[in-house]
Design a protein around this motif. Structure first.
Motif, PDB file in Angstrom:
ATOM      1  N   SER A   1     -30.982  -7.971  27.252  1.00 17.37           N
ATOM      2  CA  SER A   1     -30.848  -7.332  25.944  1.00 17.37           C
ATOM      3  C   SER A   1     -29.445  -6.785  25.740  1.00 17.37           C
ATOM      4  O   SER A   1     -28.863  -6.913  24.652  1.00 17.37           O
ATOM      5  CB  SER A   1     -31.875  -6.206  25.815  1.00 17.37           C
ATOM      6  N   ALA A   2     -28.894  -6.170  26.793  1.00 21.15           N
ATOM      7  CA  ALA A   2     -27.538  -5.636  26.689  1.00 21.15           C
ATOM      8  C   ALA A   2     -26.517  -6.757  26.483  1.00 21.15           C
ATOM      9  O   ALA A   2     -25.581  -6.619  25.681  1.00 21.15           O
ATOM     10  CB  ALA A   2     -27.195  -4.843  27.945  1.00 21.15           C
ATOM     11  N   LEU A   3     -26.708  -7.862  27.188  1.00 18.35           N
ATOM     12  CA  LEU A   3     -25.812  -9.013  27.003  1.00 18.35           C
ATOM     13  C   LEU A   3     -25.933  -9.581  25.592  1.00 18.35           C
ATOM     14  O   LEU A   3     -24.937 -10.003  24.988  1.00 18.35           O
ATOM     15  CB  LEU A   3     -26.136 -10.102  28.037  1.00 18.35           C
ATOM     16  N   ARG A   4     -27.154  -9.581  25.054  1.00 16.19           N
ATOM     17  CA  ARG A   4     -27.365 -10.087  23.694  1.00 16.19           C
ATOM     18  C   ARG A   4     -26.630  -9.217  22.680  1.00 16.19           C
ATOM     19  O   ARG A   4     -26.014  -9.726  21.745  1.00 16.19           O
ATOM     20  CB  ARG A   4     -28.860 -10.130  23.394  1.00 16.19           C
ATOM     21  N   VAL A   5     -26.690  -7.898  22.886  1.00 15.80           N
ATOM     22  CA  VAL A   5     -25.980  -6.994  21.978  1.00 15.80           C
ATOM     23  C   VAL A   5     -24.478  -7.209  22.098  1.00 15.80           C
ATOM     24  O   VAL A   5     -23.757  -7.270  21.086  1.00 15.80           O
ATOM     25  CB  VAL A   5     -26.349  -5.532  22.277  1.00 15.80           C
ATOM     26  N   ARG A   6     -24.000  -7.311  23.327  1.00 16.46           N
ATOM     27  CA  ARG A   6     -22.553  -7.487  23.521  1.00 16.46           C
ATOM     28  C   ARG A   6     -22.060  -8.781  22.880  1.00 16.46           C
ATOM     29  O   ARG A   6     -21.012  -8.799  22.223  1.00 16.46           O
ATOM     30  CB  ARG A   6     -22.226  -7.485  25.015  1.00 16.46           C
ATOM     31  N   SER A   7     -22.808  -9.858  23.050  1.00 18.41           N
ATOM     32  CA  SER A   7     -22.386 -11.132  22.461  1.00 18.41           C
ATOM     33  C   SER A   7     -22.458 -11.118  20.941  1.00 18.41           C
ATOM     34  O   SER A   7     -21.790 -11.903  20.264  1.00 18.41           O
ATOM     35  CB  SER A   7     -23.262 -12.274  23.006  1.00 18.41           C
ATOM     36  N   SER A   8     -23.275 -10.196  20.393  1.00 21.38           N
ATOM     37  CA  SER A   8     -23.426 -10.113  18.938  1.00 21.38           C
ATOM     38  C   SER A   8     -22.456  -9.131  18.290  1.00 21.38           C
ATOM     39  O   SER A   8     -22.446  -9.001  17.062  1.00 21.38           O
ATOM     40  CB  SER A   8     -24.861  -9.700  18.577  1.00 21.38           C
ATOM     41  N   LEU A   9     -21.662  -8.435  19.101  1.00 22.71           N
ATOM     42  CA  LEU A   9     -20.761  -7.422  18.543  1.00 22.71           C
ATOM     43  C   LEU A   9     -19.814  -7.983  17.475  1.00 22.71           C
ATOM     44  O   LEU A   9     -19.635  -7.359  16.417  1.00 22.71           O
ATOM     45  CB  LEU A   9     -19.962  -6.758  19.667  1.00 22.71           C
ATOM     46  N   PRO A  10     -19.166  -9.152  17.694  1.00 24.93           N
ATOM     47  CA  PRO A  10     -18.302  -9.678  16.622  1.00 24.93           C
ATOM     48  C   PRO A  10     -19.061  -9.912  15.324  1.00 24.93           C
ATOM     49  O   PRO A  10     -18.544  -9.597  14.239  1.00 24.93           O
ATOM     50  CB  PRO A  10     -17.777 -10.995  17.218  1.00 24.93           C
ATOM     51  N   ALA A  11     -20.286 -10.437  15.417  1.00 23.25           N
ATOM     52  CA  ALA A  11     -21.084 -10.665  14.205  1.00 23.25           C
ATOM     53  C   ALA A  11     -21.461  -9.340  13.552  1.00 23.25           C
ATOM     54  O   ALA A  11     -21.444  -9.220  12.318  1.00 23.25           O
ATOM     55  CB  ALA A  11     -22.344 -11.462  14.550  1.00 23.25           C
ATOM     56  N   MET A  12     -21.795  -8.336  14.361  1.00 20.93           N
ATOM     57  CA  MET A  12     -22.165  -7.034  13.809  1.00 20.93           C
ATOM     58  C   MET A  12     -20.995  -6.394  13.064  1.00 20.93           C
ATOM     59  O   MET A  12     -21.154  -5.863  11.956  1.00 20.93           O
ATOM     60  CB  MET A  12     -22.657  -6.124  14.946  1.00 20.93           C
ATOM     61  N   VAL A  13     -19.811  -6.456  13.671  1.00 19.38           N
ATOM     62  CA  VAL A  13     -18.621  -5.903  13.015  1.00 19.38           C
ATOM     63  C   VAL A  13     -18.344  -6.661  11.722  1.00 19.38           C
ATOM     64  O   VAL A  13     -18.034  -6.061  10.676  1.00 19.38           O
ATOM     65  CB  VAL A  13     -17.405  -5.980  13.966  1.00 19.38           C
ATOM     66  N   GLN A  14     -18.459  -7.983  11.776  1.00 22.33           N
ATOM     67  CA  GLN A  14     -18.211  -8.803  10.592  1.00 22.33           C
ATOM     68  C   GLN A  14     -19.178  -8.463   9.462  1.00 22.33           C
ATOM     69  O   GLN A  14     -18.783  -8.308   8.306  1.00 22.33           O
ATOM     70  CB  GLN A  14     -18.329 -10.285  10.970  1.00 22.33           C
TER      71      GLN A  14
ATOM     72  N   LEU B   1     -24.311 -14.132   6.054  1.00 26.25           N
ATOM     73  CA  LEU B   1     -23.651 -14.131   7.361  1.00 26.25           C
ATOM     74  C   LEU B   1     -24.683 -14.236   8.487  1.00 26.25           C
ATOM     75  O   LEU B   1     -24.702 -15.189   9.243  1.00 26.25           O
ATOM     76  CB  LEU B   1     -22.796 -12.874   7.520  1.00 26.25           C
ATOM     77  N   GLY B   2     -25.559 -13.252   8.581  1.00 28.87           N
ATOM     78  CA  GLY B   2     -26.625 -13.280   9.570  1.00 28.87           C
ATOM     79  C   GLY B   2     -26.115 -13.366  11.001  1.00 28.87           C
ATOM     80  O   GLY B   2     -24.926 -13.202  11.292  1.00 28.87           O
ATOM     81  N   PHE B   3     -27.051 -13.647  11.923  1.00 31.08           N
ATOM     82  CA  PHE B   3     -26.719 -13.774  13.339  1.00 31.08           C
ATOM     83  C   PHE B   3     -26.835 -15.215  13.823  1.00 31.08           C
ATOM     84  O   PHE B   3     -26.843 -15.466  15.021  1.00 31.08           O
ATOM     85  CB  PHE B   3     -27.650 -12.903  14.196  1.00 31.08           C
TER      86      PHE B   3
END
Length: 361
Positions: A16-29, A61-63
Motif C-alpha cells: 500500500s505504501a509503495l502504491r501511494v508513493r508511485s501515485s504521488l506524481p499523479a496526485m500532485v498533478q 486525469l484519474g489514476f
C-alpha cells in the motif's frame, strides 16, 4: 483495544505504501489541475460553484496507467458532451423522477458509444446527474458545459506541462520485469544442473507471470512517447524513449521464446541425467540479459550486453557444445539461438547482423 492489520493474505502495508508513493506524481498533478480549473471558473469566469470544472478535471486525469494526451482529451470531450447533452435534455424535459431516468440512460448510452471503457461511462453518467440534481446555476443554460470545457482544457494542459514522470514509471515497470527474469533464469539453470523438475516448473510459473509486466511496460512507454511529443520538458527524451521501446519490443519476443524453451526443458528433464553444458549456456544468457537490464539505467552498458550475447551465441552449435549428444539436448541448444537473436536485436543489431554473430551450423 489495540488495532492490528492482518498479515497473511490480508492488508499489505508495504504494498500500500509503495502504491501511494508511485501515485504521488499523479496526485500532485490532479490537485494542481483541480485548483487551476476551480480558479479559472470561479475567479476568471465568475461561476460561484464550479463543481463540474473540478470533477471533469479529476475524472479526465484519474489514476489510470494510460495517461496519454489522447486518452485525456477523449475522456474530457466525452464527459463534456455528456454534460451538454444533459443540459439540453434538462431544457426540453425539465426536472423530475422520470426525467432523471431518461437523462441517466441517455448519458450511459452515449458514453458507451463513445468509449469502450466502463469507467468512462460511469464518469459521464455521474456528471450528468450533477447537472440534473444540483440547483440551476446563475449563469443560465450551458454554464456547466463551460465549466466542463474549462476542466477538460486544464487537464490536457497539465498533462503536457506537468507530466507524471512517465519515463520513471516505465523504468520502474522494466525493473519489475527484470526482477522476475533473474530468478526464473536461476531456477532454469538449477533444473538443468540437478535434473530438478520442480525448479523447471518454478521457472515456467515465473515466466508465465511476466506478460502483464511486459504489457504494463508497453503502456507506460506508449504514454511517455505520446506526452513527449507535446511536452516541452520531455521532448529531448524522445530518443531515450525510442531506445527503450526497441528494447521492449525484442525483449517481449525473447521472453516468449524463453517460455517455449523452458517448457521444452520441463518436459525433457526428469530422466536422471544432468545437463551442465546446457545449464552453462542458459547461465550465460541470463548474465547477458541482466546486463541488458542495467543498460536501461546506464546506456554505456549496452556494448557489454552485446558482447556477452555474442560470446554465448558463438557457442550455440550442438556439434561443438554437445558432440554425440542425444537429439533432446541438441534441440535445446538449437532453441536457444532465436532467443539470443532477439536479445541481440534488443541491443540495437539488425536481424541479419544478429544472426551472423551466432555460430554457423
Amino acid at each position: 483495544m489495540r488495532f492490528s492489520l492482518p498479515r497473511a493474505g490480508g492488508f499489505d502495508v508495504r504494498a500500500s505504501a509503495l502504491r501511494v508513493r508511485s501515485s504521488l506524481p499523479a496526485m500532485v498533478q490532479i490537485v494542481l489541475a483541480a485548483g487551476i480549473a476551480y480558479s479559472i471558473a470561479r475567479l476568471g469566469i465568475g461561476h460561484p460553484m464550479p463543481i463540474l470544472a473540478v470533477t471533469v478535471t479529476i475524472s479526465s486525469l484519474g489514476f489510470a496507467r494510460d495517461a496519454r494526451p489522447r486518452r485525456v482529451l477523449e475522456n474530457a470531450v466525452g464527459v463534456v458532451i455528456g454534460i451538454a447533452l444533459s443540459e439540453l435534455l434538462l431544457l426540453v424535459f425539465g426536472k423530475g423522477f422520470w426525467q432523471y431516468g431518461i437523462v441517466l440512460f441517455v448519458a450511459l448510452a452515449v458514453a458507451r458509444f463513445l468509449s469502450p471503457t466502463s469507467a468512462f461511462a460511469i464518469a459521464a453518467a455521474t456528471q450528468s446527474m450533477f447537472v440534473m440534481l444540483l440547483p440551476d446555476p446563475a449563469g443560465g443554460p450551458f454554464t456547466r458545459s463551460l465549466d466542463g470545457l474549462v476542466g477538460g482544457a486544464v487537464a490536457l494542459l497539465i498533462t503536457a506541462l506537468v507530466p507524471r514522470d512517465p519515463i520513471g514509471l516505465a523504468r520502474a515497470d522494466a525493473r519489475r520485469l527484470f526482477a522476475e527474469l533473474d530468478p526464473a533464469f536461476a531456477s532454469l539453470v538449477r533444473a538443468l544442473r540437478h535434473d530438478d523438475v520442480r525448479q523447471a516448473d518454478a521457472a515456467l510459473d515465473r515466466l508465465r507471470t511476466t506478460q502483464p509486466l511486459l504489457d504494463d511496460w508497453a503502456a507506460t512507454l506508449d504514454t511517455a512517447s505520446s506526452i513527449s511529443r507535446i511536452s516541452p520538458f520531455l521532448r529531448r527524451k524522445v530518443p531515450v524513449i525510442a531506445t527503450e521501446a526497441r528494447i521492449l519490443r525484442y525483449l517481449d519476443l525473447a521472453v516468449r521464446n524463453l517460455r517455449v524453451v523452458t517448457r521444452r526443458i520441463d518436459t525433457t528433464i526428469g530422466d536422471g541425467r544432468r545437463r551442465p553444458e546446457v545449464a552453462d549456456l542458459v547461465a550465460s544468457i541470463a548474465l547477458a540479459t541482466s546486463v541488458l537490464g542495467e543498460s536501461l539505467e546506464a546506456v554505456e552498458r549496452v556494448p557489454a550486453a552485446q558482447e556477452a550475447l555474442v560470446a554465448v551465441g558463438r557457442r550455440l552449435d550442438p556439434a561443438v557444445v554437445l558432440p554425440g549428444a542425444p537429439v533432446a539436448e541438441t534441440v535445446l541448444v538449437l532453441m536457444l539461438r532465436p532467443l539470443v537473436i532477439d536479445l541481440l536485436m534488443a541491443t540495437g543489431l539488425p536481424h541479419d547482423d544478429a544472426r551472423s554473430r551466432l555460430a554457423p551450423l
